[in-house]
Design a protein around this motif. Structure first.
Motif: not given
Length: 249
Positions: A10-19, A109-115, A228-238
């Motif tokens: 949730w909120d890493t691969l799929f957007v929570d509450d985007s459904d 599951v019936e109305v799914q969130p978006d990745p 503190r995380a080892d690395i911080e990113i702002r988008s999954l694409g990084e």
């Protein structure tokens, strides 16, 4: 050398509450209202009696939050409904209980969130070089339900193992849920990165278990100084480029 990547869901691969927007477009109630409607219907609270149900639901939520935050476990929906029935001093026959639980569990599951944008292509790229896993808490949607969402989005087969709190018996940041992932990947802790959006659950949990950590901070929140995380990113694409930095250290 990094050989595996563990992801929160949730909120890493799929957007929570985007459904919720989809539900509105279909003329459906928001999830919170639908849950109340279901409980009201099955537990036979009508009209003025609904205030009693609201108090019971609030008490159940406090109990759930305490179990989650203090004891690091996420009681399954069936246990949550049984707790509510106990609080309200009402009972459901087994058939009705399981029917209600199924409806509560399967809303997303019936109305799914978006990745997130590009999620599938990023995971496909990463899976060519790394073993992938999911390490995620389950609140209403079960681990089985999350697998269905992944399958429907063409992602299920990209993952080699899954650690869901309702199946493992503990939730993040408990070490055992991350150790379950390491066993599933058959890798050592220093060979695995965990990626997630929550500092306490994901970053602290991963670090306690010896994993490298990447904080997906899409909202630009400030990191807690003590965690503190080892690395911080702002988008999954990084992520594909960021992982290479771990092997250079």
């Amino acid at each position: 050398m990094i050989k595996g990547i563990s992801f929160d869901f949730w909120d890493t691969l799929f957007v929570d509450d985007s459904d919720e927007k989809k539900r509105a477009g279909l003329g459906l109630r928001p999830k919170s209202e639908e849950r109340f409607h279901l409980l009201d219907s099955y537990l036979s609270f009508k009209g003025a009696s609904s205030s009693f149900l609201i108090r019971g639901i609030n008490d159940e939520k406090k109990w759930f939050e305490n179990e989650w935050k203090t004891f690091h476990r996420t009681p399954v929906v069936e246990e949550r409904v049984e707790k509510l029935c106990e609080t309200l001093k009402v009972s459901l026959n087994r058939e009705s209980l399981l029917e209600l639980v199924s409806k509560l569990e399967n809303m997303e599951v019936e109305v799914q969130p978006d990745p997130f944008d590009g999620c599938l292509s990023i995971l496909k790229e990463l899976s060519k070089q790394y073993k992938l896993a999911i390490t995620s808490d389950a609140i209403y949607t079960s681990g089985e339900g999350i697998r269905t969402i992944l399958k429907d989005n063409g992602m299920l087969d990209l993952f080699e193992c899954f650690s869901f709190s309702d199946e493992v018996g503990v939730s993040k940041p408990h070490k055992d849920i991350f150790l379950n992932t390491l066993r599933g990947l058959n890798l050592k802790s220093e060979e695995v990165i965990h990626v997630g959006d929550r500092i306490y659950n994901d970053i602290l949990g991963g670090q306690r278990s010896g994993l490298k950590t990447v904080w997906l901070n899409q909202k630009g929140n400030e990191e807690r100084q003590e965690i503190r995380a080892d690395i911080e990113i702002r988008s999954l694409g990084e992520l594909p480029q960021v992982i290479k930095k771990f092997d250079l250290n």
